[in-house]
Design an enzyme around this catalytic site. Structure first.
Site, PDB file in Angstrom:
ATOM      1  N   LYS A  71       0.700  -1.263   0.172  1.00  0.00           N
ATOM      2  CA  LYS A  71      -0.055  -0.014  -0.143  1.00  0.00           C
ATOM      3  C   LYS A  71       0.719   1.319   0.002  1.00  0.00           C
ATOM      4  CE  LYS A  71      -4.105  -2.073   2.253  1.00  0.00           C
ATOM      5  NZ  LYS A  71      -5.068  -2.132   3.379  1.00  0.00           N
ATOM      6  N   GLY A 132       0.537  -0.695   9.615  1.00  0.00           N
ATOM      7  CA  GLY A 132       1.105  -0.890   8.288  1.00  0.00           C
ATOM      8  C   GLY A 132       0.015   0.218   7.207  1.00  0.00           C
TER       9      GLY A 132
END
Length: 284
Positions: A71, A132
């Site tokens: 991502k 994350g």
């Protein structure tokens, strides 16, 4: 009559085998009579990610989801990113228009909609395990939604502090980092606990190492894992009497937003709920 070429969408991540997202999207496409398909791609290294992203244009893809661990890494490979991606520092899906790859992030929005079905976000004192790509988006969105305070618990200090600073900069909500020490002890006054790690995902089904004596039975417990819907983490929370929000509910909210962005169709929640239940093997 020969049907027109299928419109392709998909997901880049690693690993992806246990993620039921393809079954869910394909069921939704079928319901709306769309000649579209969703394809999962297991991308194991950054070099392969670059090749895969570059191939989306000539292959004619219409949209792509981005999941762990790409991502953040995908951002410089895109032609454009929206304001949410700039604030969060991660993208979880892209639209592809006129050959341009445009990054978006609705992780936090999907989470917020799922949580609001159970409890308000305003005033919550939140502990998030992991920070994350998905975690950072959720932390920012929770702060934007009116949380009073966030604590990010991570193993890597650099990552945790960077995300904490980003949250406070984007929202002015106090956000601090806490070192991950097993079992994790919650600060006094915590009203919401969220697992934003991979722990508990099928097939391993690991338990999240929490000191449950520090979790108030009134504390809202949230897990982002989609398979299984009820993880060992949520099972323990329910046994303690805590209200819970599962990753399947979040999956519904995220998918509804993406389908609308890709196809223009106004999504109907029951269609997505049934598709997720079938994808997870629930209800026969």
């Amino acid at each position: 009559m020969i049907k027109p070429q299928k419109q392709m969408t998909g997901m880049f991540g690693h690993p992806v085998a246990e993620n039921p997202i393809d079954r869910m999207f394909d069921a939704v496409y079928a319901h709306y009579g769309l000649n579209w398909q969703f394809w999962k791609s297991d991308i194991a290294c950054a070099a392969d990610l670059a090749l895969a992203v570059a191939a989306l244009r000539p292959l004619g893809y219409r949209g792509m989801c981005i999941t762990v661990p790409w991502k953040v890494a995908v951002m410089p490979m895109l032609d454009e990113v929206d304001a949410d991606v700039r604030a969060i520092g991660a993208a979880n899906y892209m639209t592809i228009r006129d050959g341009r790859l445009i990054g978006h992030n609705n992780d936090g929005k999907g989470l917020g909609k799922a949580i609001r079905k159970v409890a308000p976000l305003k005033g919550q004192r939140v502990v998030m395990l992991g920070a994350g790509g998905a975690g950072r988006a959720m932390a920012v969105e929770i702060a934007w939604a009116g949380a009073a305070h966030l604590t990010l618990v991570t193993r890597r200090e650099e990552q945790g502090r960077e995300v904490a600073e980003r949250v406070t900069k984007a929202s002015d909500v106090p956000c601090e980092w806490q070192q991950w020490r097993s079992p994790v002890r919650l600060p006094s006054g915590t009203t919401m606990l969220m697992n934003a790690t991979h722990l508990g995902c099928a097939p391993e089904l690991e338990q999240v190492p929490v000191e449950w004596d520090t979790v108030d039975p009134a504390c809202l417990v949230v897990d982002v894992i989609t398979n299984p819907r009820i993880t060992p983490f949520l099972e323990t929370a329910r046994d303690r009497g805590c209200p819970v929000v599962d990753g399947g509910e979040m999956m519904v909210r995220l998918a509804m937003l993406k389908i609308e962005a890709w196809t223009g169709i106004k999504p109907e929640e029951p269609v997505f709920q049934r598709a997720v239940a079938r994808a997870l093997g629930e209800g026969g």
